[in-house]
Design a protein around this motif. Structure first.
Motif, PDB file in Angstrom:
ATOM      1  N   MET A   1      21.010 -46.355 -35.336  1.00 37.10           N
ATOM      2  CA  MET A   1      20.992 -47.734 -34.851  1.00 37.10           C
ATOM      3  C   MET A   1      20.369 -47.728 -33.453  1.00 37.10           C
ATOM      4  O   MET A   1      20.841 -47.018 -32.566  1.00 37.10           O
ATOM      5  N   ILE A   2      19.282 -48.504 -33.279  1.00 36.43           N
ATOM      6  CA  ILE A   2      18.660 -48.648 -31.960  1.00 36.43           C
ATOM      7  C   ILE A   2      19.342 -49.819 -31.263  1.00 36.43           C
ATOM      8  O   ILE A   2      19.254 -50.962 -31.746  1.00 36.43           O
ATOM      9  N   PRO A   3      20.036 -49.584 -30.147  1.00 35.86           N
ATOM     10  CA  PRO A   3      20.787 -50.677 -29.505  1.00 35.86           C
ATOM     11  C   PRO A   3      19.904 -51.853 -29.094  1.00 35.86           C
ATOM     12  O   PRO A   3      20.330 -53.012 -29.183  1.00 35.86           O
ATOM     13  N   SER A   4      18.670 -51.563 -28.630  1.00 31.76           N
ATOM     14  CA  SER A   4      17.809 -52.667 -28.192  1.00 31.76           C
ATOM     15  C   SER A   4      16.338 -52.276 -28.307  1.00 31.76           C
ATOM     16  O   SER A   4      15.970 -51.121 -28.104  1.00 31.76           O
ATOM     17  N   ILE A   5      15.551 -53.262 -28.673  1.00 27.42           N
ATOM     18  CA  ILE A   5      14.083 -53.193 -28.599  1.00 27.42           C
ATOM     19  C   ILE A   5      13.654 -54.437 -27.849  1.00 27.42           C
ATOM     20  O   ILE A   5      14.023 -55.550 -28.218  1.00 27.42           O
ATOM     21  N   ARG A   6      12.887 -54.267 -26.776  1.00 22.23           N
ATOM     22  CA  ARG A   6      12.579 -55.430 -25.938  1.00 22.23           C
ATOM     23  C   ARG A   6      11.255 -55.220 -25.214  1.00 22.23           C
ATOM     24  O   ARG A   6      10.783 -54.085 -25.038  1.00 22.23           O
ATOM     25  N   LEU A   7      10.667 -56.325 -24.778  1.00 21.69           N
ATOM     26  CA  LEU A   7       9.520 -56.275 -23.888  1.00 21.69           C
ATOM     27  C   LEU A   7      10.014 -56.068 -22.471  1.00 21.69           C
ATOM     28  O   LEU A   7      10.983 -56.714 -22.040  1.00 21.69           O
ATOM     29  N   ALA A   8       9.366 -55.192 -21.722  1.00 24.05           N
ATOM     30  CA  ALA A   8       9.822 -54.889 -20.370  1.00 24.05           C
ATOM     31  C   ALA A   8       9.805 -56.124 -19.478  1.00 24.05           C
ATOM     32  O   ALA A   8      10.677 -56.293 -18.612  1.00 24.05           O
ATOM     33  N   LEU A   9       8.838 -57.018 -19.694  1.00 25.31           N
ATOM     34  CA  LEU A   9       8.775 -58.247 -18.893  1.00 25.31           C
ATOM     35  C   LEU A   9       9.649 -59.354 -19.453  1.00 25.31           C
ATOM     36  O   LEU A   9       9.667 -60.465 -18.912  1.00 25.31           O
ATOM     37  N   GLY A  10      10.346 -59.076 -20.534  1.00 22.91           N
ATOM     38  CA  GLY A  10      11.283 -60.036 -21.093  1.00 22.91           C
ATOM     39  C   GLY A  10      10.622 -61.321 -21.545  1.00 22.91           C
ATOM     40  O   GLY A  10       9.498 -61.338 -22.054  1.00 22.91           O
ATOM     41  N   ASP A  11      11.315 -62.442 -21.314  1.00 29.51           N
ATOM     42  CA  ASP A  11      10.808 -63.737 -21.747  1.00 29.51           C
ATOM     43  C   ASP A  11       9.542 -64.143 -21.002  1.00 29.51           C
ATOM     44  O   ASP A  11       8.797 -65.016 -21.464  1.00 29.51           O
ATOM     45  N   ALA A  12       9.285 -63.522 -19.853  1.00 32.09           N
ATOM     46  CA  ALA A  12       8.086 -63.848 -19.084  1.00 32.09           C
ATOM     47  C   ALA A  12       6.833 -63.190 -19.656  1.00 32.09           C
ATOM     48  O   ALA A  12       5.712 -63.505 -19.250  1.00 32.09           O
ATOM     49  N   SER A  13       7.012 -62.285 -20.612  1.00 34.17           N
ATOM     50  CA  SER A  13       5.870 -61.562 -21.157  1.00 34.17           C
ATOM     51  C   SER A  13       4.972 -62.483 -21.970  1.00 34.17           C
ATOM     52  O   SER A  13       5.431 -63.411 -22.652  1.00 34.17           O
ATOM     53  N   ASN A  14       3.673 -62.203 -21.929  1.00 37.09           N
ATOM     54  CA  ASN A  14       2.717 -62.943 -22.748  1.00 37.09           C
ATOM     55  C   ASN A  14       2.510 -62.302 -24.118  1.00 37.09           C
ATOM     56  O   ASN A  14       1.694 -62.776 -24.898  1.00 37.09           O
ATOM     57  N   TYR A  15       3.231 -61.245 -24.375  1.00 33.56           N
ATOM     58  CA  TYR A  15       3.199 -60.648 -25.709  1.00 33.56           C
ATOM     59  C   TYR A  15       4.297 -61.239 -26.574  1.00 33.56           C
ATOM     60  O   TYR A  15       5.327 -61.720 -26.075  1.00 33.56           O
ATOM     61  N   ARG A  16       4.076 -61.185 -27.878  1.00 34.87           N
ATOM     62  CA  ARG A  16       5.069 -61.624 -28.852  1.00 34.87           C
ATOM     63  C   ARG A  16       5.275 -60.490 -29.862  1.00 34.87           C
ATOM     64  O   ARG A  16       4.311 -59.839 -30.271  1.00 34.87           O
ATOM     65  N   LEU A  17       6.524 -60.269 -30.243  1.00 34.44           N
ATOM     66  CA  LEU A  17       6.857 -59.213 -31.189  1.00 34.44           C
ATOM     67  C   LEU A  17       7.438 -59.797 -32.466  1.00 34.44           C
ATOM     68  O   LEU A  17       8.024 -60.884 -32.469  1.00 34.44           O
ATOM     69  N   ASN A  18       7.243 -59.037 -33.531  1.00 31.99           N
ATOM     70  CA  ASN A  18       7.935 -59.315 -34.789  1.00 31.99           C
ATOM     71  C   ASN A  18       8.450 -57.978 -35.293  1.00 31.99           C
ATOM     72  O   ASN A  18       7.670 -57.073 -35.598  1.00 31.99           O
ATOM     73  N   VAL A  19       9.784 -57.860 -35.339  1.00 27.06           N
ATOM     74  CA  VAL A  19      10.425 -56.609 -35.729  1.00 27.06           C
ATOM     75  C   VAL A  19      11.072 -56.802 -37.087  1.00 27.06           C
ATOM     76  O   VAL A  19      12.023 -57.584 -37.234  1.00 27.06           O
ATOM     77  N   ASP A  20      10.525 -56.134 -38.091  1.00 30.34           N
ATOM     78  CA  ASP A  20      11.029 -56.232 -39.463  1.00 30.34           C
ATOM     79  C   ASP A  20      11.225 -57.684 -39.898  1.00 30.34           C
ATOM     80  O   ASP A  20      12.276 -58.067 -40.443  1.00 30.34           O
ATOM     81  N   GLY A  21      10.225 -58.515 -39.590  1.00 28.51           N
ATOM     82  CA  GLY A  21      10.237 -59.888 -40.075  1.00 28.51           C
ATOM     83  C   GLY A  21      10.892 -60.894 -39.168  1.00 28.51           C
ATOM     84  O   GLY A  21      10.927 -62.088 -39.489  1.00 28.51           O
ATOM     85  N   ILE A  22      11.423 -60.466 -38.020  1.00 30.33           N
ATOM     86  CA  ILE A  22      12.090 -61.380 -37.095  1.00 30.33           C
ATOM     87  C   ILE A  22      11.260 -61.469 -35.820  1.00 30.33           C
ATOM     88  O   ILE A  22      10.922 -60.456 -35.205  1.00 30.33           O
ATOM     89  N   ALA A  23      10.907 -62.695 -35.423  1.00 34.57           N
ATOM     90  CA  ALA A  23      10.086 -62.902 -34.231  1.00 34.57           C
ATOM     91  C   ALA A  23      10.966 -62.999 -32.999  1.00 34.57           C
ATOM     92  O   ALA A  23      12.100 -63.488 -33.055  1.00 34.57           O
ATOM     93  N   GLY A  24      10.453 -62.530 -31.872  1.00 38.48           N
ATOM     94  CA  GLY A  24      11.189 -62.631 -30.624  1.00 38.48           C
ATOM     95  C   GLY A  24      10.619 -61.704 -29.567  1.00 38.48           C
ATOM     96  O   GLY A  24       9.555 -61.103 -29.743  1.00 38.48           O
ATOM     97  N   LYS A  25      11.342 -61.586 -28.463  1.00 35.38           N
ATOM     98  CA  LYS A  25      10.944 -60.676 -27.396  1.00 35.38           C
ATOM     99  C   LYS A  25      12.034 -59.656 -27.066  1.00 35.38           C
ATOM    100  O   LYS A  25      11.780 -58.678 -26.379  1.00 35.38           O
TER     101      LYS A  25
END
Length: 520
Positions: free
Chosen positions: A67-91
């Motif tokens: 179990m990975i406790p967290s996957i996140r963008l280092a800049l958080g919500d301020a980041s201009n990147y967008r992620l989708n992890v196993d079908g779920i969108a977010g940062k």
């Protein structure tokens, strides 16, 4: 019977037991994740235009479910990147499981507004990181994107109806409303410089009576189904220049798609066309590369004007899904023009007209099937009732040209004979792929021994291109075209497309030959 009932009850018990148990007991992540890449390069994007979607694969090579406790963008919500992890969108994501010897996909996109970053000179490198876990188990994957500022030209959209503006064009003295999405260029948009790229959505039209000037080194990018229209009474002047280094293109004008990713570098049909309307005048293109269009140049009308409707020199047209150049009862002069890799013909002079091409390489090594050869000439069109309308092919002269490809024959001279019209053509000192034994191509137009149509021309000998499949059409030391050009035409066009003098020993085609380097 009892044994059967006993066996069935045992199977049912096992199924029920397995459905109730907790199959997966996840261990904490140990910081030993592996990744398909340590940096995700999102290539170059234009400001405020979304990137393609890129993927990162995360592997659990161990024998335990984790179990990975967290996957996140280092800049958080301020980041201009967008992620989708196993079908779920977010940062930011929490408690992400990966089974033993399994993996998960992370998809990455970005949209960046360059104006949010100060003191930039047109482009900058935007970076962030995807962080996995924290503390001693922290692992990171870098995200990198080059952001390019641009001048955007696009039609208006009604905020209420969402209807996109369409063009009104002057045609035969009347203003005609069309269903073509786009708008006319404004006075301040009639000079394209090399300071920033230009990105066009829909069709940008040069207004009647105006000239669009495109300066050396300019880059013009078109969105899907977009293009450039030169209206009746308008002109296009493309003023590219030869580079100080022939291997570089910095002084050429380049027309291409707005998809900048390497995977789209040679994909045909990404945008529409440069369309020179009937009645447009004084059009010239010098040192340009036009690639990945549907039709590179569509030139209509004005076959009998004093000077040609279009003069195109020192230019390359590649990867058109239909035609490289399509002329329809028009007048075109071409010198040092290279065309290749078109879904139909590289050059088509249709419905008659007047065409003069000197020291050009008209090739077609399209990888799929195509209906037409590299070079098509005809003197007719058919109307809605399938009735042929015939007109004069006043001139079609090809001098010191290579006309070749991966099919045979690579010329089609499709004439409807009519005593009232002419069908004049001539190939002088050309290298042509044409098998005269093909019984489908007989008659006076294909009599290769007739000097009124074929003079000093070589057939079916190897031009020895460097790599035609990659649009490398310079010829090598084994080319049949070497020293076979007629000197008078070399005097007319004294330098090849790479600015090499050809007057003393002219080769056929747009290039003087070189010795290809030996590859390791």
């Amino acid at each position: 019977m009892k044994r059967s009932l006993y066996f069935l009850s045992t199977v049912v018990f096992l199924i029920l037991w397995s459905s109730c148990r907790n199959d997966f007991e996840f261990s904490p992540n140990t910081g030993n994740l592996e990744f398909s890449k340590d940096t995700v390069y999102l290539d170059t994007v234009f400001t405020n235009i979304g990137s393609s979607t890129y993927n990162l694969k995360v592997y659990n090579r161990g024998n335990n479910d984790i179990m990975i406790p967290s996957i996140r963008l280092a800049l958080g919500d301020a980041s201009n990147y967008r992620l989708n992890v196993d079908g779920i969108a977010g940062k930011t994501f929490e408690n992400i499981p990966i089974l033993a010897k399994d993996s998960l996909f992370i998809f990455v996109e970005t949209t960046i507004d360059i104006t949010n970053f100060a003191n930039l000179d047109g482009k900058f490198l935007y970076t962030d990181q995807i962080e996995f876990d924290a503390g001693s188990n922290l692992q990171k994957v870098e995200l990198v994107t080059l952001v390019q500022d641009a001048v955007f030209i696009y039609p208006d959209r009604d905020n209420t109806t969402k209807v996109i503006e369409t063009l009104k064009l002057d045609i035969n003295g009347d203003t005609v409303e069309t269903d073509i999405q786009g708008r006319e260029l404004l006075p301040e948009e009639l000079t394209f410089t090399n300071e920033k790229p230009y990105v066009i959505y829909g069709f940008a039209a040069v207004p009647s009576g105006e000239t669009l000037t495109i300066e050396a080194g300019a880059r013009v990018h078109f969105h899907s189904e977009s293009g450039l229209i030169v209206s009746e009474g308008a002109s296009l002047q493309v003023n590219g220049d030869v580079s100080s280094d022939p291997e570089l293109l910095e002084n050429e004008v380049i027309f291409e798609s707005d998809r900048l990713e390497p995977d789209f570098a040679n994909v045909s049909g990404q945008w529409g066309v440069i369309w020179l309307f009937d009645g447009s005048i004084n059009n010239s293109i010098n040192y340009a590369t036009i690639k990945n269009a549907t039709i590179g140049i569509l030139c209509d009308g004005n076959p009998n004007i004093a000077t040609e409707k279009l003069k195109i020199t020192n230019s390359q047209i590649y990867n058109s899904s239909s035609f490289g150049i399509l002329g329809r009862n028009t007048s075109i002069t071409g010198e040092n023009v290279v065309i290749n890799n078109c879904g139909q013909s590289a050059f088509a002079g249709t419905f008659g007209g007047k065409y003069n091409f000197t020291h050009c390489t008209i090739a077609n090594y399209w990888s799929g099937s195509r209906e037409f050869p590299a070079l098509l000439l005809n003197n007719f069109i058919t109307d809605a009732d399938d009735t042929a309308i015939v007109t004069d092919l006043t001139q079609a002269n090809f001098n010191n040209c290579i006309i070749y490809g991966n099919d045979n024959p690579e010329i089609l001279l499709d004439e409807i004979e009519d005593d009232a019209v002419v069908f004049n053509f001539k190939f002088t000192n050309c290298l042509i792929r044409f098998d005269s034994r093909n019984t489908n191509f007989t008659g006076a137009n294909y009599d290769i021994n007739d000097p009124t149509h074929y003079e000093g021309t070589i057939f079916n000998q190897d031009p020895h291109f460097k790599d035609a499949n990659k649009n490398m059409l310079i010829i090598g030391e084994d080319s049949a075209a070497i020293n076979k050009g007629l000197a008078s035409f070399a005097t007319q066009v004294p330098f090849d497309i790479l600015n090499v003098n050809r007057t003393s020993a002219p080769d056929i085609g747009a290039y003087q030959h070189i010795v290809f380097p030996v590859e390791d």
